[in-house]
Design an enzyme around this catalytic site. Structure first.
Site, short mmCIF file in Angstrom:
data_model
loop_
_atom_site.label_atom_id
_atom_site.label_comp_id
_atom_site.label_asym_id
_atom_site.label_seq_id
_atom_site.Cartn_x
_atom_site.Cartn_y
_atom_site.Cartn_z
N ASN A 37 0.91 -1.19 -0.03
CA ASN A 37 -0.07 -0.06 -0.07
C ASN A 37 0.85 1.38 0.02
OD1 ASN A 37 -2.34 1.61 0.19
ND2 ASN A 37 -2.71 1.08 2.42
N HIS A 122 -15.35 -5.64 9.95
CA HIS A 122 -15.09 -4.24 10.64
C HIS A 122 -16.32 -3.56 10.81
CE1 HIS A 122 -10.71 -3.62 8.60
NE2 HIS A 122 -10.75 -4.63 9.29
N ARG A 147 -14.50 -6.15 14.82
CA ARG A 147 -13.39 -5.41 15.32
C ARG A 147 -14.14 -4.20 15.28
NH1 ARG A 147 -8.65 -2.53 11.55
NH2 ARG A 147 -10.21 -1.13 11.08
N TYR A 159 -7.89 6.87 13.22
CA TYR A 159 -7.60 5.44 12.39
C TYR A 159 -8.87 4.65 12.75
CZ TYR A 159 -6.55 0.75 11.82
OH TYR A 159 -6.63 -0.43 11.37
N ASP A 212 -8.32 -2.35 17.31
CA ASP A 212 -6.82 -2.30 16.28
C ASP A 212 -6.35 -0.82 16.85
OD1 ASP A 212 -4.53 -1.90 14.82
OD2 ASP A 212 -5.63 -2.45 12.98
N HIS A 214 -3.13 0.43 16.04
CA HIS A 214 -2.03 1.05 15.05
C HIS A 214 -0.85 1.47 15.71
CE1 HIS A 214 -2.68 1.45 10.74
NE2 HIS A 214 -3.35 0.21 10.76
N GLU A 238 -5.08 -5.26 19.12
CA GLU A 238 -4.04 -5.44 17.71
C GLU A 238 -3.18 -4.40 17.87
OE1 GLU A 238 -5.78 -5.46 14.07
OE2 GLU A 238 -3.83 -5.21 13.13
N GLU A 264 0.91 -7.58 11.34
CA GLU A 264 0.50 -7.31 9.68
C GLU A 264 1.66 -6.78 9.25
OE1 GLU A 264 -2.72 -4.78 10.36
OE2 GLU A 264 -1.71 -3.14 9.76
N ARG A 285 -0.51 -11.90 12.86
CA ARG A 285 -1.13 -11.20 11.78
C ARG A 285 -0.72 -11.12 10.49
NH1 ARG A 285 -5.24 -9.43 11.36
NH2 ARG A 285 -4.85 -7.12 11.04
N HIS A 314 -3.59 -10.85 8.24
CA HIS A 314 -4.12 -9.60 7.85
C HIS A 314 -5.06 -9.63 6.76
CE1 HIS A 314 -2.46 -5.09 6.50
NE2 HIS A 314 -3.83 -5.12 7.11
N ASP A 318 -6.51 -3.29 1.18
CA ASP A 318 -5.17 -3.34 0.33
C ASP A 318 -4.13 -4.49 -0.22
OD1 ASP A 318 -4.69 -1.96 3.14
OD2 ASP A 318 -2.64 -3.11 2.59
N GLU A 341 -9.15 -11.79 9.18
CA GLU A 341 -9.87 -10.43 8.96
C GLU A 341 -10.59 -10.41 7.57
OE1 GLU A 341 -6.92 -7.15 8.84
OE2 GLU A 341 -8.42 -5.57 9.18
N TRP A 405 1.17 5.92 12.65
CA TRP A 405 -0.13 5.93 11.93
C TRP A 405 -0.61 4.46 11.97
CZ3 TRP A 405 -3.23 3.53 8.48
CH2 TRP A 405 -4.60 4.00 8.42
O1 KDG Z 1 -1.80 -0.66 4.46
C1 KDG Z 1 -2.04 -0.48 5.80
C2 KDG Z 1 -3.39 -1.25 6.12
O2 KDG Z 1 -3.63 -2.46 5.48
C3 KDG Z 1 -3.87 -1.25 7.76
O3 KDG Z 1 -3.90 0.23 7.94
C4 KDG Z 1 -4.92 -1.86 7.87
O4 KDG Z 1 -4.34 -2.22 10.21
C5 KDG Z 1 -5.13 -2.56 8.99
C6 KDG Z 1 -5.85 -3.81 9.63
O5 KDG Z 1 -5.67 -4.22 10.75
O6 KDG Z 1 -6.66 -4.05 8.72
MG MG Z 2 -4.03 -3.73 11.80
#
Ligand code: KDG
Ligand code: MG
Length: 405
Positions: A37, A122, A147, A159, A212, A214, A238, A264, A285, A314, A318, A341, A405
């Protein structure tokens, strides 16, 4: 069976995907996903300039040797770009092997360990009320695991929320340069337990909940979060903090019984090794695309099983449907599969370009017994959807400091 040609296609049927197709002299071809991505074209260059010329004429059956050749043999091991390139080649070779054998890939891995793949959906929202309404819809749709992510009052574009867009695909199209978002750990920690409290009050404890973060927290903040969420019994939290220092996860582990998911962004089994063998995490993940393919993911699953760590690959938008299908086969096989996921089957354009048989029933995905991965890619249609530069956002603290991020 010799590799005759390998082609790389970049298309954007809703979002950017890098697809690899390996052609053999026996007329059988295989597909792989090489999408990273926001850095898609770097993988294309890696493949076209440095990988493909070395593979023409090699025996397509030698999956393990080709993996070692592209990894050890490159001198520069690991890294997101190179592992996505190797991952795409590896997955395409498994696809070919399955087609030649007349068997779905899960049979080559050792056969099915379950009838279908349990997924987590999600559920997002711009307020707790909206998340709760969306959770009700997901439960009615049959999901058993979800999630939950919510926007945080006074923090724009948190996020996991859709920023007012209709879906992840529309969101991607709106980012030709990285947008910046503001983060405050204090505001987040003051707010987020209420989301899970409300979800449990309304829906009880049968629905499994994930969240999540992040990597926005320090280890001790993540430990605080885990303790605050304990009454709501999450399936996992996560990416609470970065994994560059595995000892950080020891701090989290020592303070909370909330289960931990991570990985991930791992692109090698070595990233996961200290976290798994010290039993700092509960779910790993790693994706077939970013972790270097089916070959290393099978090893990762077997290693994780020794420590009661389960696979939760994951499944963000993307990762292309080719990666999704690779995960379906791994998930059906892995004795220590946890949950997959899943963000839905995507847009009509996407389902025109990638076609595969996967059916969602009561929160589980079933696939059929098509030999190989069971997916087709229409390269002519893909031309209708050219690549569009697109980025993930960048996060800053309220004083302007760059953050994760
Ligand atoms: O490219 C980054 C995304 O795949 C990510 O932000 C998604 O954290 C993510 C998730 O758990 O799906
Ligand atoms: Mg994630």
């Amino acid at each position: 069976m010799k590799i005759e040609d390998i082609k790389v296609y970049v298309c954007s049927p809703g979002r950017n995907f890098v697809t690899v197709k390996i052609f053999t002299d026996e007329g059988v071809y295989g597909l792989g996903d090489a999408t990273v991505n926001g850095r898609e074209l770097a993988v294309v260059a890696y493949l076209e300039e440095h990988v493909i010329p070395c593979l023409i004429g090699r025996d397509a059956h030698q999956i393990e040797d080709i993996w070692q050749y592209l990894s050890k043999g490159a001198y520069w091991q690991n890294g997101a770009i190179s592992m996505a390139a190797i991952g795409a080649i590896d997955v395409a070779l498994w696809d070919i092997k399955g087609k030649i054998a007349g068997l779905p890939v899960y049979q080559l891995l050792g056969g099915k360990s379950r009838r279908a793949v349990t997924v987590y959906a999600h559920v997002n929202g711009s307020s707790i009320d909206e998340v709760i309404d969306n959770l009700e819809i997901a439960i009615k749709e049959g999901y058993k695991v979800v999630r939950l992510q919510s926007a945080i009052p006074s923090l724009e574009g948190t996020y996991g929320t859709l920023d007012g867009k209709k879906n992840y695909y529309e969101l991607q199209g709106s980012r030709p340069l990285p947008p910046e978002q503001i983060w405050s750990t204090t505001k987040y920690l003051n707010f987020i337990p209420e989301l899970f409290k409300r979800a449990r009050e309304k829906f009880g404890y049968d629905i499994e909940l994930c969240h999540d973060i992040h990597s926005r927290l320090t280890p001790i903040e993540a430990a605080q979060l885990g303790k605050m969420l304990e009454p709501y019994r999450l399936k996992f939290m996560e990416d609470t903090t970065t994994y560059d220092n595995p000892e950080g996860y020891k701090i989290i582990r020592n303070h909370t019984t909330t289960p931990i998911a991570l990985g991930e962004k791992f692109n090698t089994i070595w990233d996961a090794k200290p976290l798994i063998e010290n039993q700092y995490i509960d779910f790993v993940r790693t994706a077939a695309t970013h972790g270097g393919g089916i070959t290393p993911l099978k090893k990762l699953a077997d290693f994780a099983a020794l420590y009661h760590v389960r696979m939760a690959p994951h499944g963000a938008p993307d990762l292309s449907p080719v990666c999704f299908m690779a995960h379906m086969h791994l998930d059906l096989w892995a004795p220590n599969f946890g949950v997959q996921e899943f963000i839905g089957f995507g847009t009509p354009e996407l389902n025109e370009v990638f076609t595969y048989n996967a059916t969602l029933k009561e929160g589980e995905i079933y696939i059929d017994d098509t030999p190989g991965l069971g997916i087709e890619f229409n390269e002519d249609l893909a031309k209708k959807y050219p690549y569009k530069r697109s980025y993930l956002p960048v996060s800053r603290l309220e004083d302007g400091t760059l953050w994760n991020w």
